[in-house]
Structures are given as C-alpha cells and as structure tokens.
Write an enzyme that holds these catalytic residues in place. Structure first.
Site, PDB file in Angstrom:
ATOM      1  N   ASP A 175       0.368  -4.305  -3.899  1.00 47.92           N
ATOM      2  CA  ASP A 175      -0.761  -3.388  -4.068  1.00 47.92           C
ATOM      3  C   ASP A 175      -0.369  -1.954  -3.698  1.00 47.92           C
ATOM      4  O   ASP A 175      -1.012  -1.325  -2.849  1.00 47.92           O
ATOM      5  CB  ASP A 175      -1.965  -3.852  -3.254  1.00 47.92           C
ATOM      6  CG  ASP A 175      -3.286  -3.635  -4.022  1.00 47.92           C
ATOM      7  OD1 ASP A 175      -3.231  -3.447  -5.250  1.00 47.92           O
ATOM      8  OD2 ASP A 175      -4.348  -3.656  -3.387  1.00 47.92           O
ATOM      9  N   SER A 226       0.834  -1.185   0.000  1.00 46.03           N
ATOM     10  CA  SER A 226       0.000   0.000   0.000  1.00 46.03           C
ATOM     11  C   SER A 226       0.881   1.252   0.000  1.00 46.03           C
ATOM     12  O   SER A 226       1.705   1.433  -0.882  1.00 46.03           O
ATOM     13  CB  SER A 226      -0.959  -0.044   1.196  1.00 46.03           C
ATOM     14  OG  SER A 226      -1.928   0.968   1.117  1.00 46.03           O
ATOM     15  N   HIS A 245      -7.490  -5.257  -0.846  1.00 42.61           N
ATOM     16  CA  HIS A 245      -6.263  -4.538  -0.538  1.00 42.61           C
ATOM     17  C   HIS A 245      -5.622  -4.957   0.775  1.00 42.61           C
ATOM     18  O   HIS A 245      -4.418  -4.817   0.954  1.00 42.61           O
ATOM     19  CB  HIS A 245      -6.587  -3.034  -0.498  1.00 42.61           C
ATOM     20  CG  HIS A 245      -5.417  -2.147  -0.334  1.00 42.61           C
ATOM     21  ND1 HIS A 245      -4.423  -2.035  -1.280  1.00 42.61           N
ATOM     22  CD2 HIS A 245      -5.072  -1.292   0.681  1.00 42.61           C
ATOM     23  CE1 HIS A 245      -3.524  -1.146  -0.874  1.00 42.61           C
ATOM     24  NE2 HIS A 245      -3.888  -0.694   0.310  1.00 42.61           N
TER      25      HIS A 245
END
Length: 313
Positions: free
Chosen positions: A162, A133, A238
């Site tokens: 991600d 992230s 996610h």
C-alpha cells in the site's frame, strides 16, 4: 527473472505460519562501525541454513515493532527479515528515509551474519526490498536512486505494501516518485504491489484518506514495468497488515486515523502469504504458490477485488 512461471513443486500453505521456528533479534545502533546505522528488528529462522533476506521499511510515524507478526510470518517460511527503525520524528521530505534505508542495506553484507543465530547465514545474492505506506515510497525511491547514497548491494525483487506518494496528485511529498507515465519506473526487477480496498476512504469527514486516490498503489503498479503483479484485498484498510496490538500513541493513531476492516488478522496473513509466494517466485524460482493465487483468488484469506499480472512481451 523475466516472467512468473509455475513449477512442479507442490503449493504450500503460504497464508499460515511456515515450518521454520523463528527468533526475534533486536540490534541497537550506537554509531560503532560494526553496528547498523539504524536500530533493527530482525526475525530469522532458528534452523541451520542459508536464507534469502528481505529488508522491510515501516510506514509514516510507525514503529518497526508494529510489524512483528508480519515479519514472523515471512521468516517462518525461510527468510531473514530485517526491519530498521528509520526515524522517530519525521518530516514531510522522505529523502532521509531513502538514505537511511540505503545505509542499512549497505551494512547488511558486512554486519548481518554476526547478529544471526549460530549456523544461520544470510544469502545476500537473494536480497529483496519492501516497504509499507511511506516506507513503500521509500523502497521505490531507493531502487530509483532518489537517495544520495550509492548502493553497494543488488536487490532482486521489490514489494510495495500500500505505497503512498503524498496527499494527492500535485501535492506529492518530496522527492516525488510517481511520474503519471505508464511503465515509467526504471526498475529492472520483479515488482509486487499490494493495495487496500479501503485506503481511499476517509475514516471521518475531517480526516484525509490514508492512501489517497491518485498517489497510491494503483499508480505505483501502473508505472511498474513487467514482470509485475498487483493484489488488492477489498474490505481492508491501510493499517490492517500491522500487529493486532500496537502500543502507545502511535499505535492508537494507527487504529483511529485510517478506515479499517473488521480484523487485521486476515489482511496481515494475506500480505505475509503473498509476499512469501512472490519471494519464492523471484528469489527461489518456484512460482507455484503465486500462480495458484492468480488462478484461484478464492484461496486467499481475503476477498480480492484486483488480481493483475503484467508479464514480459
């Protein structure tokens, strides 16, 4: 490494725990010269040997401990995995994340060996960087020299799990990473980008997607130079690479803010396994497992909607 090529060694069960028993190590940070600049969570093989090192950066407002099962998975295949706690309270500017990560990376050659089990040695010539992230953005930022800290180590491979560069195109969090020019990243190392099929979806109408369109894994992969590869599990979100149980308010938020799959376990096993395959290819010269997944995506524990490889011309 200029390309991903297969070897004669047999493919192994990368999506299961490996052969090495592991140990969990926590290292405090008190400002002393021999201690790291940030608290560390480390998973290491227990067995005697010299092992490659992976530095993993956590996501926005998450704890490094939320990745324990993922760290253990990678370590069990013969890697020392170091996860710093970059911050507790974060601001929108991620330059501090990048500088903290660079400081931790620079500490590794002088400090890591002392906190590992007896007869376990880190091979700093085989060092990789990864992040999830905003931590994925920070990992790219470190190697793109967005931090003001000069690196004294050399990373040989980069993994973005991600990665996210902000809320949307045009409202990237500072400092921006994406340029929206194909192959524009000035990164001279192999890159693995892992995406999430549900990352662009809202959990609820009042919530923003956790990996918004225009600033997510697709753009990070498009801007990566070869050799690079890109895998996207279809039905997972996610936060699905985190531990099954994530405690506290932050842990609760990781469950309710993003659209998730039915279970975290398959996505976590995939992220761990494909990371192991990529690290073997880039740090150990054995591409058997990585090529096997490219040639037969059905061996993965998740359905893959995207499998892309960009090779040197």
């Amino acid at each position: 490494m200029s390309s991903f090529s297969s070897s004669s060694s047999p493919a192994t069960a990368i999506f299961e725990l490996g052969k090495y028993p592991t140990v969990r190590i926590t290292v405090d940070s008190t400002g002393a010269s021999d201690l790291p600049p940030k608290p560390l969570l480390i998973y290491s093989p227990k067995d005697e040997g010299e092992f490659p090192v992976l530095l993993l950066l956590h996501g926005y407002l998450l704890n490094n401990t939320f990745y324990s099962q993922l760290l253990e998975h990678v370590a069990s295949h013969g890697f020392i995995v170091v996860a710093p706690q970059l911050y507790v309270v974060a601001c929108t500017n991620s330059k501090g994340d990048m500088e903290s990560a660079a400081r931790v990376a620079n500490w590794l050659p002088k400090g890591l060996a002392a906190v590992l089990p007896t007869k376990v040695s880190p091979d700093m010539s085989r060092l990789a960087l990864s992040g999830h992230s905003r931590g994925g953005k920070a990992a790219f930022g470190v190697v793109l020299k967005k931090a003001s800290i000069t690196l004294s180590v050399t990373f040989k491979a980069l993994i973005g799990i991600d990665p996210v560069d902000g809320l949307c195109r045009g409202c990237q969090s500072p400092p921006p990473i994406l340029t929206y020019q194909p192959n524009s990243f000035n990164i001279n190392m192999p890159i693995l980008v892992i995406g999430s099929g549900l990352g662009e979806d809202r959990k609820a109408l009042i919530m923003c997607p956790c990996a918004p369109k225009g600033v997510n894994h697709k753009e990070f992969y498009d801007e990566s130079k070869p050799p690079a590869c890109h895998f996207v599990p279809k039905d997972y979100g996610h936060m699905d690479m985190l531990d099954d149980d994530t405690a506290g308010l932050k842990g609760l938020m990781s469950c309710v803010t993003c659209k998730n799959g039915e279970s975290r376990e398959p996505m976590r096993r995939f992220c761990g396994g494909i990371s192991v395959a990529f690290l073997r290819a880039t740090l150990e010269g054995d591409s058997t497992a990585l090529v096997a997944v490219r040639n037969d995506p059905g061996i993965a524990p998740v359905v893959l909607e995207t499998v892309e490889f960009r090779m040197d011309a």
